[in-house]
Design an enzyme around this catalytic site. Structure first.
Site, PDB file in Angstrom:
ATOM      1  N   ASP A 176     -22.869  50.441  96.830  1.00 49.64           N
ATOM      2  CA  ASP A 176     -22.373  50.879  98.122  1.00 49.64           C
ATOM      3  C   ASP A 176     -23.515  50.650  99.120  1.00 49.64           C
ATOM      4  OD1 ASP A 176     -20.885  52.320 100.030  1.00 49.64           O
ATOM      5  OD2 ASP A 176     -22.080  54.088  99.600  1.00 49.64           O
ATOM      6  N   LYS A 177     -23.231  50.641 100.387  1.00 43.52           N
ATOM      7  CA  LYS A 177     -24.324  50.423 101.337  1.00 43.52           C
ATOM      8  C   LYS A 177     -24.814  51.730 101.943  1.00 43.52           C
ATOM      9  CE  LYS A 177     -23.646  48.793 105.523  1.00 43.52           C
ATOM     10  NZ  LYS A 177     -24.349  49.718 106.422  1.00 43.52           N
ATOM     11  N   THR A 178     -23.900  52.370 102.680  1.00 43.49           N
ATOM     12  CA  THR A 178     -24.324  53.527 103.441  1.00 43.49           C
ATOM     13  C   THR A 178     -24.686  54.679 102.508  1.00 43.49           C
ATOM     14  OG1 THR A 178     -22.710  52.822 105.031  1.00 43.49           O
ATOM     15  CG2 THR A 178     -23.695  54.963 105.372  1.00 43.49           C
ATOM     16  N   THR A 201     -18.992  47.499 100.817  1.00 41.88           N
ATOM     17  CA  THR A 201     -19.174  48.485 101.873  1.00 41.88           C
ATOM     18  C   THR A 201     -17.931  48.591 102.742  1.00 41.88           C
ATOM     19  OG1 THR A 201     -20.457  49.044 103.823  1.00 41.88           O
ATOM     20  CG2 THR A 201     -20.320  46.721 103.265  1.00 41.88           C
TER      21      THR A 201
END
Lengths: 1108, 354
Positions: free
Chosen positions: A382-384, A636
């Site tokens: 995942d990014k955030t 994401t």
């Protein structure tokens, strides 16, 4: 299916629903034994052991005392049953505590105190501040104005922030007297486990009639196990009770995950089982043949002349089956479980994976899959919050074609913006109003300071920024919002909230400004969902440009829009909205449909840009792991340009010309297909070049590709090592994990939020970051970490060591069982193939359970390479990924070794103890001692280093062997009486043992030496260099630090490349598994080894390590 | 901007939550001090050398010990059947109770044999370790704990409906050839049959109980002929032939102690043995041998250990030399730059080959 709950009216639904007795226990007193046994016997191995144990009860065929199998079997079962019982008792105690809690309940209009377990559906419950909610309630009233109350839902979703819950409108304002008498009916769905949805309706009976139906959502409920906070009292009606609550239903154990090594062990066990059957058949036939030809000759065995019973032919095969049953060692499962729990403890204990800032240690929730960490080939992240800090800071904005913060880098520090605010520029004011109002942030006053409680970090950042710009959100209730702007109070009545969902990707609030009585819709959301609904005549270009620019800087962008609504239009729409939001089925979809009707013709105000900093050490971590041959996919929900920007700064993709980004895009099936084919062509062409190619795809194209072009997409997934998937939903994340899994890759999913839970559960290994979005992901995960950068250590250090250790332990376990078994088989050829056991029952049992289990278990402290070396040369992980340490060929090596050792032990023993010495008990102990002594050398030879634990485990075990056997030899009625004393006083015994050890170990040792020095694999080479560094640091040349010598040593990093070529010739035991060579991606591996610049390549991780 | 962050950390402090920081210890951090031996040429060559240097003397000593043992082995199973040739005839002969089984055998002493000279009988192709046979006994009964206990003794548990003592196939098949030795034709040689069994067996395994209902003592024509009879008036723990016999052998060829001659035998002596050839090994084609042997500190004559040790020792030194030579010709000490360049070269070639 629906359920009707009659409020405060026990007579209308007596006993239809269960009472509120919570039961989390798995067993009851009565069903414990059968249920537990049934569960244990559902495993193949346990069934096998039980069969063997039962066969042993037949004295005619058992070669040994049945106790030698029953003992360990019962022990194992008892241990695991006791553990279960203990856990269950703990749960029972907790349940009891919860069930016997006293709760204020209104029964027949009278408030009484009852135990929590006696609460019935329809009862009205009264809760005080800090009370735990005993069952799922629909809120009826609270002490706070506006029917608001605050709850902490940590027990359900792990989120520690306070959430607001409101009583449904008809109930707001009722006094507590009235609440005692309230009657009504709630129509709600049958219990389900969705903790985010409660699609129900409520109707009150006279005299409370307000209007017909009132729709209820999850915001009107108090769920079981939440805590009431900052609210004096609240009351609600029980709708789901006991184990039928949302929490109760969502409990339950997830499918146990099995590691690749486990699968391999299962396969090998299966192979051994087959081999065992073959041996049994051969020996059975030989035994019966021998019996038929010899039985009448060996008069001393007194075979009866009459033809015997029908099962006569089965007796000998069955005897051999029992004799060979130890080929599948009963101890392997126990030892594996034991060492696996130690691996996970090592993870829990690791100080280098402890995050000081948040006081979070790494936690291995799933204790059984540490080896899989070492075999990871794909990481889907995942990014955030995972790669980034998830600490949002408002950085830029663009209002009415003017972009603020361009020069200062921070819009809040931009004097032009502050001036604009003070000058009441209308667009700016509107913009700030949306920022302050269109959200779900709750302002909470504590000690005179205004704090914002937000579920979304973005919203919090916007509200904070608005407050900084003098638009201060100071109060929020269910019906209204108060905002302070430069001293004047702006009040808004909230008419409707069009909630944010991951599909809609926008949120709107419809408010009535109290001063002007005007209705407005305030909207914010992702650009691609806002821009299409902007008024067609408005010029959007400047905002689009700004958004594009911001996202290229890696900022998170949001568009802000506004619409003035006519009273009439709103009331027309409002009816539809109410209808949709009170529907019990498909509510989310229906609501979204209705929302679209009003979210049109917006006036675009501008865009905001929020910065989310990268977490410390992320680029290095990704670089190291990519060097380790792990492919990264970023999934994401953020927009494409932001995602690409973050990907670049994280070392996901190298800048041109080394790296290349290919876009898969399109809105229709044809477009996507064409785009996909083009990308595939490029990829196929460049697959030989050492080029770093990544593909980018967005949610929509992904959906189309997954639906219509699955095969192409799968090929793309296999060819491309890096992918960036943006705008994807939680479901798509899980789908992508499944896709990679289907290509037979080991996947690891890492994420921090609730939207990553499905992906985490789907992957082979799920890692959760205990981040700011709550603990939901961490709870669902197999491992939870405080920061992304610990992933490097988790995989390279813990995963790799675990894999190495398990590979050794499991194969060794089989080896030692085979060893003893082969000796028994050899012995059967000199005992008339009659199935006599050479070894006595006690020795056989102790051999498996004690003598050979304890030494090998000390492998948990073994390390082939130092941690620094591994972190510095992550390529070495390839050995684990390709499964080089446990596969059919390494196993064949162990198999051959056991055969050879068995032959050595047997032949030496029968020759030394020939003629007058060949007494059965004595010879048995001589051969047995030979085996034990061999183990004291086999185990150390396979270990790489010796800590005190290993020395004690291995050689202490040898000493213990003699102590135990001397003790047993003292027992007068035992078969072993005086045997050990006798043989230990014979020089021949010691000479025989020494001979066995030297003949057994000599060739193994020589071969290992030859391989180590002349045909070294990459691990060996690194071991050489480790030693070199040690010598350099301790030697006279004090000026040359180990660091420098290691730097020089960095060149042979590439050594595995020639080795990979030599591998098939010189390392028959270390060749690739068939499965790994099948993978198209795995082959190109060796090209990765060429470092572009060797000095930065190795020096930087090393110096970084030193800093740590 | 960070009001929220500050507040959460503030909230954390007054609560004084216990830190979740793991405790440091060398074990938990996997940092236990360790020694890391590497298989360097020096070590490995030294180890093989040492093994060789130790093994060759041991081999020599054990071989000497074995060669020092004087052993006379005489197979008499064919000789003592009145030169019958067919198996059937031999079986018929041995099974006939009425015939005289006496047989005289001459042994020549080829070397001086110092007392005590052990007398063994050796049986070939006799499976005392057969699954059916080896378990056919009852230790409880033998100890005298419960004389009527015959579990496990089948098919020789009862005789005429009464429990046999000692029961089981092993006791029933007791070896019953006897030997009488005379030296030089006239001088009797006393064979001491006391103390031929294990002391522990006499004291703990066999009780002071008299045998009873033993089928071999009440031989009639209906029962299958077993082995020897027992002295019914002597307690089991004094019947050492039985005790020796009941220590079952692990291999089909075995020797069991018959007695000890406590006189020195001189080279050139002729020993004549009067053998009662009672025991039936003819049905299964087994051999019977009479063995006279002295003993060494290592036991009887057995050159296996000596030869094996010498061979292993020599091989070990040979391997050490080979490794040494290989190491000389192709040295690869740790960190040798040539090693690196080899890698580099290989790297280059493999790259260009791509």
């Amino acid at each position: 299916m629906k359920r009707f709950v009659y409020i405060n009216d026990g007579d209308l639904s007596p006993g239809v629903y269960c009472n509120n007795k919570i039961s989390n226990t798995k067993y009851t007193l009565l069903n414990f034994l059968p249920k537990n046994l049934w569960e244990q016997f559902s495993r193949f191995m346990n069934k096998y052991f039980l069969l063997i144990a039962c066969l042993q009860l037949w004295p005619l065929i058992t070669p040994v005392n049945p106790a030698s199998t029953w003992g360990p079997l019962i022990l194992i079962f008892a241990v695991s049953a006791t553990k279960e019982a203990w856990d269950d008792y703990g749960r029972y105690q907790l349940d009891k505590q919860a069930n016997e809690r006293n709760i204020w309940v209104v029964k027949k209009g009278v408030k009484t105190r009852v135990q929590a377990q006696d609460v019935q559906v329809g009862d009205i419950l009264w809760l005080r501040d800090k009370d735990e909610v005993p069952c799922d309630l629909v809120l009826l009233g609270t002490s706070e104005p506006g029917g608001v109350c605050f709850v902490e839902t940590a027990a359900i979703d792990g989120e520690t922030d306070l959430k607001t819950r409101v009583a449904p409108p008809p109930c707001i304002g009722l006094t507590s007297d009235l609440l005692h008498k309230i009657k009504g009916v709630i129509e709600c769905p049958t219990p389900d486990k969705d903790i985010r949805r409660f699609d129900a309706n409520m109707r009150l009976f006279p005299p409370f009639i307000d209007n017909d139906f009132c729709s209820l959502t999850i915001n009107n409920t108090l769920l079981q196990s939440c805590f009431l906070r900052n609210t004096e009292w609240a009351c609600g009606v029980a709708v789901y009770t006991g184990n039928e609550t949302k929490l109760g239903l969502s409990k339950g154990l997830p499918e146990p995950k099995l590691t690749a090594v486990d699968h391999m062990i299962d396969k090998l066990t299966g192979a051994i089982f087959l081999f065992q059957i073959i041996v049994v058949i051969i020996l059975g036939v030989a035994g019966n043949a021998w019996r038929l030809s010899e039985s009448q000759k060996i008069w001393y065995a007194k075979y009866s002349l009459k033809s015997s019973s029908w099962y006569e032919f089965l007796v000998i095969p069955l005897r051999f089956e029992l004799l060979c049953s130890i080929m599948i060692p009963i101890s392997i499962k126990v030892s594996l479980d034991l060492v696996k729990s130690v691996y996970s403890k090592f993870i829990d204990w690791d100080l280098q994976m402890y995050d000081e800032k948040t006081d979070t240690p790494a936690v291995a929730t799933n204790t059984g899959i540490s080896e899989d960490l070492g075999q990871v080939e794909y990481i889907l992240t995942d990014k955030t919050g995972t790669l980034t800090e998830n600490i949002m800071a408002f950085k830029r904005c663009c209002i009415n074609r003017i972009c603020y913060g361009e020069t200062t880098g921070d819009a809040l520090a931009d004097p032009t913006l502050l001036r604009a605010v003070h000058e009441h520029v209308p667009e700016v004011i509107k913009f700030l109003k949306v920022m302050a109002v269109c959200n779900t942030v709750v302002p909470v006053k504590s000690h005179g300071i205004l704090l914002y409680k937000a579920q979304s970090q973005d919203e919090e950042a916007l509200v904070q920024a608005a407050a900084f710009l003098h638009m201060r959100l100071i109060n929020r209730t269910a019906s209204g919002v108060d905002v302070d702007f430069l001293g004047s109070m702006l009040q808004f009545e909230i008419l409707d909230v069009l909630e944010f969902t991951s599909d809609r990707k926008r949120m709107s609030v419809i408010v009535r400004e109290l001063r002007s009585r005007k209705i407005k819709m305030l909207t914010k959301g992702a650009d691609e969902t806002i821009l299409p609904i902007v008024h067609p005549e408005q010029q959007c270009r400047p905002v689009i440009d700004a958004v594009e620019r911001y996202s290229q800087m890696g900022l998170r962008t949001m568009c802000v829009a506004w619409r003035d609504l006519e009273e009439e239009e709103y009331s027309r729409w409002s009816v539809k909205f109410k209808e949709a939001s009170s529907s019990v089925t498909d509510r989310e979809w229906k609501v979204a449909e209705v929302c679209q009707l009003i979210e049109t013709n917006l006036e675009l105000l501008g865009a905001t840009a929020i910065e989310d900093k990268l977490q410390e050490g992320v680029p290095e971590t990704i670089q190291t792991l990519r060097k380790a041959g792990i492919n990264f996919w970023m999934l994401t929900g953020d927009k494409q340009s932001t995602a690409i920007q973050i990907a670049r700064s994280c070392n996901f993709v190298l800048p041109e010309p080394e790296g290349q980004l290919l876009h898969v895009q399109g809105r229709t099936q044809q477009e996507v297909q064409m785009s996909l084919e083009r990308v595939l062509r490029t990829l196929r062409m460049s697959s030989t070049e050492p080029k770093d190619i990544a593909f980018v795809i967005d949610g929509l194209a992904l959906e189309i590709a997954l639906k219509h072009n699955k095969e192409d997409f799968e090929e793309l997934a296999m060819l491309s090592k890096t992918a960036i998937c943006c705008r994807v939903t939680p479901t798509q994340k899980a789908q992508l994990v499944e896709l990679v899994k289907r290509c037979d890759y080991r996947t690891l999913a890492i994420g921090d939020g609730g939207n990553d839970v499905r992906m985490i559960q789907a992957a082979h290994v799920g890692v959760g970051i205990s981040g700011r979005e709550g603990l939901q992901a961490a709870r669902a995960a197999d491992f939870s970490l405080g920061k992304f950068r610990f992933l490097k250590r988790l995989i390279l250090v813990h995963g790799r060591y675990s894999y190495n250790r398990t590979a050794f332990l499991s194969q060794y376990s089989v080896y030692k069982s085979l060893l003893i078994c082969f000796i028994q088989i050899f012995f059967s050829f000199v005992s008339g193939v009659s199935g006599t056991s050479l070894f006595n029952s006690f020795s056989l049992m102790a051999y498996n359970v004690v003598y050979t289990s304890i030494p090998v278990m000390t492998t948990v402290t073994d390390k082939d390479l130092r941690e620094e070396t591994v972190l510095q040369n992550p390529q070495i992980l390839y050995f684990c990924q390709a499964g080089r340490l446990i596969n059919p060929s390494t196993f064949a090596g162990w198999f051959g070794r056991s055969l050879y050792h068995a032959a050595v032990v047997f032949l030496v023993t029968i020759h030394v103890y020939a003629n007058e010495k060949c007494e059965l008990e004595e010879m048995s102990m001589v051969a047995f001692s030979g085996c034990i002594w061999l183990q004291a050398f086999v185990v150390p030879l396979e270990m790489n280093m010796f800590t005190s634990i290993q020395v004690i485990g291995i050689f202490g075990n040898l000493v213990m062997f003699y102590i135990v056997n001397f003790a047993v030899s003292m027992v007068k009625w035992g078969g072993m009486h005086t045997i050990m004393y006798r043989i230990c006083s014979q020089p021949a015994y010691w000479f025989a043992v020494l001979l066995i050890v030297v003949i057994g170990m000599g060739p193994v040792f020589a071969l290992k030496y030859f391989r180590f020095v002349y045909r070294p694999n990459a691990i060996n080479v690194l071991q050489h260099f480790e030693r070199m560094a040690e010598l350099a640091s301790s030697g006279t040349a004090a000026t040359e630090s180990p660091l420098r010598s290691l730097e020089k040593g960095s060149i042979p990093l590439s050594v595995s490349s020639p080795n990979a070529e030599l591998g098939s010739v010189y390392e028959p035991l270390l060749c690739d598994t068939p499965s790994s060579s099948l993978k198209r991606g795995g082959v190109t591996y060796s090209t990765d080894f060429i470092p572009s610049s060797p000095s930065t390549f190795t020096l930087s991780p090393y110096s970084r390590f030193k800093k740590n | 901007m960070s009001a929220n962050g500050a507040s959460t950390s503030d909230a954390g402090v007054p609560a004084k939550k216990e830190s979740k920081k793991p405790k440091y210890s060398k074990f938990t951090q996997q940092e236990l001090p360790a020694c890391k031996p590497l298989l360097t040429p020096g070590w490995v060559i030294a180890i093989f050398m040492i093994v060789g240097v130790i093994f060759i003397p041991i081999g020599a000593v054990t071989l000497l010990a074995s060669n020092g043992v004087v052993e006379i082995v005489h197979a008499y199973h064919n000789e003592c059947t009145r030169n019958l040739t067919t198996r059937e005839a031999k079986i018929a002969y041995i099974e006939n109770d009425q015939l005289d089984k006496t047989c005289n055998v001459q042994l020549r002493v080829t070397k001086d044999m110092d007392a005590p000279v052990y007398v063994y009988y050796q049986l070939d192709n006799f499976y005392q370790n057969h699954r059916r046979y080896v378990k056919s006994r009852n230790d409880q009964q033998l100890r005298g704990d419960s004389v009527n206990e015959t579990t496990g003794c089948k098919p020789e548990a009862t005789y005429n409906g009464q429990p046999i003592l000692p029961c089981g196939l092993i006791a029933w098949s007791l070896f019953n050839d006897t030997y009488v030795f005379t030296r030089g034709g006239t001088q009797g040689l006393f064979v001491n049959k006391k103390g031929i069994s294990w002391k522990s067996d006499r004291e703990d395994k066999f009780g002071s109980i008299l045998p009873s209902n033993f089928p071999n003592n009440q031989r009639d024509n209906t029962s299958l002929i077993g082995g020897g009879a027992l002295n019914l008036s002597q307690p089991l723990n004094e019947q050492e032939d039985l005790i020796v016999w009941m220590r079952t052998a692990a291999l089909p060829t075995f020797r069991k102690l018959y007695g000890k001659i406590e006189d020195d035998l001189k080279q050139g002596d002729t020993i004549s043995v009067q053998i009662q050839n009672n025991y039936n090994t003819y049905t299964f084609g087994g051999g019977k041998k009479l063995v006279l042997s002295t003993t060494s500190w290592l036991g009887g004559k057995n050159s296996f250990l000596g030869i094996a040790y010498l061979t292993v020792g020599i091989l070990s030194i040979f391997l050490a030399l080979v490794f040494f030579l290989v190491h000389l010709r192709n040295p690869r000490p740790l960190g040798d730059p040539s090693y690196l360049s080899w890698n580099r070269k290989a790297q280059l070639t493999s790259n260009s080959a791509h």
